[in-house]
Design a protein around this motif. Structure first.
Motif, PDB file in Angstrom:
ATOM      1  N   ARG A 162      73.096  39.094  23.262  1.00  0.00           N
ATOM      2  CA  ARG A 162      72.567  37.748  22.736  1.00  0.00           C
ATOM      3  C   ARG A 162      73.753  36.835  22.364  1.00  0.00           C
ATOM      4  O   ARG A 162      73.486  35.571  22.149  1.00  0.00           O
ATOM      5  CB  ARG A 162      71.409  37.954  21.639  1.00  0.00           C
ATOM      6  CG  ARG A 162      70.224  38.579  21.896  1.00  0.00           C
ATOM      7  CD  ARG A 162      69.393  38.530  21.052  1.00  0.00           C
ATOM      8  NE  ARG A 162      68.189  39.207  21.501  1.00  0.00           N
ATOM      9  CZ  ARG A 162      67.332  38.747  22.109  1.00  0.00           C
ATOM     10  NH1 ARG A 162      67.424  37.651  22.872  1.00  0.00           N
ATOM     11  NH2 ARG A 162      66.279  39.425  22.632  1.00  0.00           N
ATOM     12  N   HIS A 191      77.594  41.244  20.627  1.00  0.00           N
ATOM     13  CA  HIS A 191      76.555  42.179  20.567  1.00  0.00           C
ATOM     14  C   HIS A 191      76.433  43.383  21.438  1.00  0.00           C
ATOM     15  O   HIS A 191      75.661  44.353  20.928  1.00  0.00           O
ATOM     16  CB  HIS A 191      75.434  40.980  20.741  1.00  0.00           C
ATOM     17  CG  HIS A 191      74.867  40.231  19.614  1.00  0.00           C
ATOM     18  ND1 HIS A 191      74.182  39.166  19.401  1.00  0.00           N
ATOM     19  CD2 HIS A 191      75.340  40.476  18.294  1.00  0.00           C
ATOM     20  CE1 HIS A 191      74.187  38.758  18.220  1.00  0.00           C
ATOM     21  NE2 HIS A 191      74.738  39.502  17.304  1.00  0.00           N
ATOM     22  N   ALA A 226      78.529  45.771  19.630  1.00  0.00           N
ATOM     23  CA  ALA A 226      77.856  46.091  18.201  1.00  0.00           C
ATOM     24  C   ALA A 226      76.577  47.037  18.445  1.00  0.00           C
ATOM     25  O   ALA A 226      76.642  48.137  17.387  1.00  0.00           O
ATOM     26  CB  ALA A 226      77.414  44.810  17.422  1.00  0.00           C
ATOM     27  N   LEU A 227      75.905  46.864  19.614  1.00  0.00           N
ATOM     28  CA  LEU A 227      74.675  47.651  19.665  1.00  0.00           C
ATOM     29  C   LEU A 227      75.120  49.005  20.201  1.00  0.00           C
ATOM     30  O   LEU A 227      74.503  50.056  19.653  1.00  0.00           O
ATOM     31  CB  LEU A 227      73.796  46.846  20.996  1.00  0.00           C
ATOM     32  CG  LEU A 227      72.648  47.664  21.143  1.00  0.00           C
ATOM     33  CD1 LEU A 227      71.746  47.636  19.891  1.00  0.00           C
ATOM     34  CD2 LEU A 227      71.917  46.718  22.464  1.00  0.00           C
ATOM     35  N   SER A 237      81.729  42.982  15.816  1.00  0.00           N
ATOM     36  CA  SER A 237      81.193  41.737  16.139  1.00  0.00           C
ATOM     37  C   SER A 237      82.149  40.646  16.422  1.00  0.00           C
ATOM     38  O   SER A 237      81.705  39.398  17.083  1.00  0.00           O
ATOM     39  CB  SER A 237      80.378  41.145  15.103  1.00  0.00           C
ATOM     40  OG  SER A 237      81.163  41.063  13.825  1.00  0.00           O
ATOM     41  N   LEU A 281      75.911  50.890  17.235  1.00  0.00           N
ATOM     42  CA  LEU A 281      74.767  51.328  16.414  1.00  0.00           C
ATOM     43  C   LEU A 281      74.315  52.565  17.435  1.00  0.00           C
ATOM     44  O   LEU A 281      73.796  53.538  16.696  1.00  0.00           O
ATOM     45  CB  LEU A 281      73.804  50.344  16.520  1.00  0.00           C
ATOM     46  CG  LEU A 281      72.517  50.463  15.776  1.00  0.00           C
ATOM     47  CD1 LEU A 281      72.469  50.923  14.443  1.00  0.00           C
ATOM     48  CD2 LEU A 281      71.307  49.230  16.095  1.00  0.00           C
ATOM     49  N   ARG A 304      76.363  55.702  16.756  1.00  0.00           N
ATOM     50  CA  ARG A 304      75.903  56.101  15.146  1.00  0.00           C
ATOM     51  C   ARG A 304      74.683  57.017  15.104  1.00  0.00           C
ATOM     52  O   ARG A 304      74.894  58.131  14.871  1.00  0.00           O
ATOM     53  CB  ARG A 304      75.910  55.008  14.226  1.00  0.00           C
ATOM     54  CG  ARG A 304      75.300  55.322  12.794  1.00  0.00           C
ATOM     55  CD  ARG A 304      75.103  54.311  11.851  1.00  0.00           C
ATOM     56  NE  ARG A 304      74.211  54.758  10.691  1.00  0.00           N
ATOM     57  CZ  ARG A 304      73.621  53.662   9.941  1.00  0.00           C
ATOM     58  NH1 ARG A 304      73.864  52.573  10.142  1.00  0.00           N
ATOM     59  NH2 ARG A 304      72.843  54.075   9.170  1.00  0.00           N
ATOM     60  N   ILE A 305      73.615  56.281  15.796  1.00  0.00           N
ATOM     61  CA  ILE A 305      72.341  57.151  15.740  1.00  0.00           C
ATOM     62  C   ILE A 305      72.758  58.426  16.494  1.00  0.00           C
ATOM     63  O   ILE A 305      72.041  59.660  16.114  1.00  0.00           O
ATOM     64  CB  ILE A 305      71.265  56.356  16.285  1.00  0.00           C
ATOM     65  CG1 ILE A 305      71.062  55.157  15.706  1.00  0.00           C
ATOM     66  CG2 ILE A 305      69.961  57.149  16.806  1.00  0.00           C
ATOM     67  CD1 ILE A 305      70.326  54.111  15.951  1.00  0.00           C
TER      68      ILE A 305
END
Lengths: 64, 517
Positions: free
Chosen positions: B141, B145, B148-149, B47, B152, B155-156
């Protein structure tokens, strides 16, 4: 109505607190974001909807 | 009773580097992978990323040009072969982030390799990045971000591929059998011990930002500086990474088994501590933080002795500025400007200097914001009619300060700064006749730390004799000195160093497991 954060995938960026300090607060003890209102006051509902839309990872929900 | 986790490769840390490593392990067909993370979420310091990444295209010209810029930057102190690998891996970024993870690029800036190394700091969109490729500005945003997205989503994807994630489960010890690393010890939140048995371990746990004591011990923070409290959590104006779990676990565990210890440094975003005003990680990108905006400006800086110490053009290079502040007595400096400058900025920020201050933006209500902070007990800013009052209030050597200002004003008048060669367009005289003098005390705030460990060209962590430790790999901020040079001088805010070393560590660990087991 109340706000819920999915802590499994919340990235703890803190944008919600920066934009909506009346709705969220960072919790440094538990490393999470606290929702400030157990039950959302009616006058904050519009802001809460915006907060849901502004979450960078779409992990905030407004639930009945 | 403890638990046992048996995997092929274990990864310590789920930041940019650790996730990059896990990604490559999956790609290489490694079956059992576990990622151990101290924090409850993946991402590490992501972040704190800029809103862009830099990627060197995979052409011989671009690769060579980037290699040479980085080699020179490291003062030939880095591992030269590692540099070429880092550059090469960076060319995978557009595929990974844009195509596979679906991150949207708003603007791509194509660079001529012959121009690499010519741009600095925010002119390339990133305060601390090095100019070695094309820039991809990302949709998001706020700060960090997009990345960070990306992590994420990564990870998924990794979870779908069978990678196990253990959150709030930090690795504290590395287990060696003979010369080989064969496992590690982690602890769950309730203290339950996890005996990790693995064929290879990748350490990517970042800096030591969350560990004040260690920062002092290792000389990252000067012992007992006058305003030490500003380095404590929650005491800075802008904490880009306020909830750090980077406590140096990785460094300590590797040193304990004979790993080479390298220099650690602070790399930060210069800040005015402002405990009276609650400002969060994304605030620079929101309206109204006038103090932050001003402290990004290239106006005169002095130290406690009242002397200038840097070409103020570097104000938009956070690493350079924060390192320079750290080198001054008591680890801080002062920014001083007058009412004329404020008035000019109230018409428009004319410098076109910092990328998040958009064209047409105006300074407004600076004095009100300062007064509000001062009223809440902030002692790190002031405004007075005279230089004498400013010097006295802030504790700056007055005689030196007056001499410095006289010289600076002369440079502004003549349009030439023989002492620091600051561009004439940024030299604005500081005059009491303007009506008012403003001053901020600035520290290396929002800090990151880097370094501590060294890797070879395969991301194999080195021991004190510069020999690779079998089965042990390192990536990210903690090893970036191995290609940026010692001590490291590029912030962790760039994915350029962290993701590339992560990808390399993943590939190397996968090859090691394939060939030896």
């Amino acid at each position: 109505m109340k706000l819920e954060i999915n802590n499994k995938y919340c990235i703890r960026c803190g944008l919600c607190e920066d934009l909506y300090p009346d709705l969220f607060k960072r919790n440094f003890e538990e490393h999470c974001i606290d929702v400030l209102h157990e039950e959302l006051p009616a006058e904050l509902e519009e802001r809460a909807k915006q907060a849901v839309a502004d979450c960078a990872v779409a992990m905030i929900r407004l639930v009945k | 009773m403890g638990k046992t986790v048996k995997v092929d490769v274990a990864v310590m840390g789920s930041g940019v580097a650790g996730m990059g490593a896990a990604y490559k392990l999956v790609q290489a067909g490694v079956k059992d992978i576990a990622v151990f993370e101290k924090y409850p979420a993946q991402g590490g310091a992501v972040s704190n990323c800029p809103m862009m990444f830099c990627s060197t295209p995979d052409t011989p010209e671009a690769q060579k040009a980037a290699y040479e810029v980085l080699a020179r930057f490291s003062n030939y102190d880095g591992n030269m072969n590692l540099i070429s690998k880092v550059v090469k891996y960076s060319s995978e970024f557009p595929r990974i982030f844009l195509e596979e993870l679906g991150i949207k690029c708003m603007i791509k800036v194509d660079r001529d390799p012959a121009d690499y190394g010519n741009k600095r700091a925010y002119t390339q969109g990133h305060a601390n990045g090095i100019d070695v490729g094309d820039y991809y500005f990302l949709e998001g945003r706020g700060k960090g971000h997009a990345m960070a997205l990306a992590l994420l989503r990564m990870r998924i994807n990794l979870e779908k591929a069978g990678v196990q994630f253990f959150f709030q489960t930090p690795i504290k010890k590395i287990v060696k059998t003979g010369d080989k690393v064969t496992g590690a010890i982690a602890y769950e939140k309730d203290g339950t011990e996890i005996d990790i048995q693995c064929k290879a371990l990748i350490v990517a746990s970042g800096g030591i930002t969350g560990n004040m004591e260690m920062m002092k011990e290792e000389g990252v923070i000067n012992v007992d500086p006058k305003f030490e409290e500003v380095f404590e959590e929650g005491k800075q104006v802008l904490i880009t990474f306020p909830d750090s779990c980077q406590d140096g676990d990785g460094q300590k565990a590797v040193w304990e088994i004979g790993g080479k210890k390298t220099a650690m440094v602070i790399s930060a975003d210069p800040e005015v501590p402002n405990p009276g005003v609650r400002i969060g990680p994304n605030t620079p990108w929101l309206n109204g933080n006038q103090i932050k905006v001003v402290t990004e400006m290239p106006w005169m800086r002095v130290n406690e002795q009242g002397k200038r110490f840097i070409n103020e053009e570097m104000s938009n290079q956070h690493t350079a500025m924060s390192r320079a502040y750290c080198k001054q007595s008591n680890m801080h400096g002062y920014q001083i400007f007058d009412e004329d400058t404020v008035k000019r900025m109230e018409e428009e920020f004319d410098e076109n200097y910092v990328y998040f201050i958009f064209k047409g933006a105006k300074l407004s209500g600076l004095r009100e914001q300062m007064d509000a902070s001062i009223a809440k007990g902030n002692k790190h800013m002031c405004h007075f009619d005279t230089i004498h009052e400013v010097a006295e209030y802030m504790g700056i050597n007055e005689a030196n300060l007056k001499e410095t200002i006289a010289k600076y004003n002369k440079a502004a008048e003549e349009g030439y700064d023989p002492d620091f060669h600051t561009d004439a367009k940024y030299l604005h005289p500081i005059r009491e006749e303007s009506g008012h003098i403003y001053c901020f005390r600035i520290f290396a705030g929002a800090y990151d730390t880097m370094g501590g460990l060294a890797i070879d060209e395969n991301a194999n962590l080195l021991d004190i004799n510069n020999q690779p430790i079998e089965g042990l790999y390192g990536a990210g901020d903690m090893v970036t000195g191995s290609f940026y040079g010692e001590p490291t001088s590029n912030a962790g805010g760039t994915v350029y160093g962290a993701m590339t070393t992560g990808l390399l560590a993943g590939d190397s660990a996968a090859a090691y497991v394939r060939e030896n087991f």
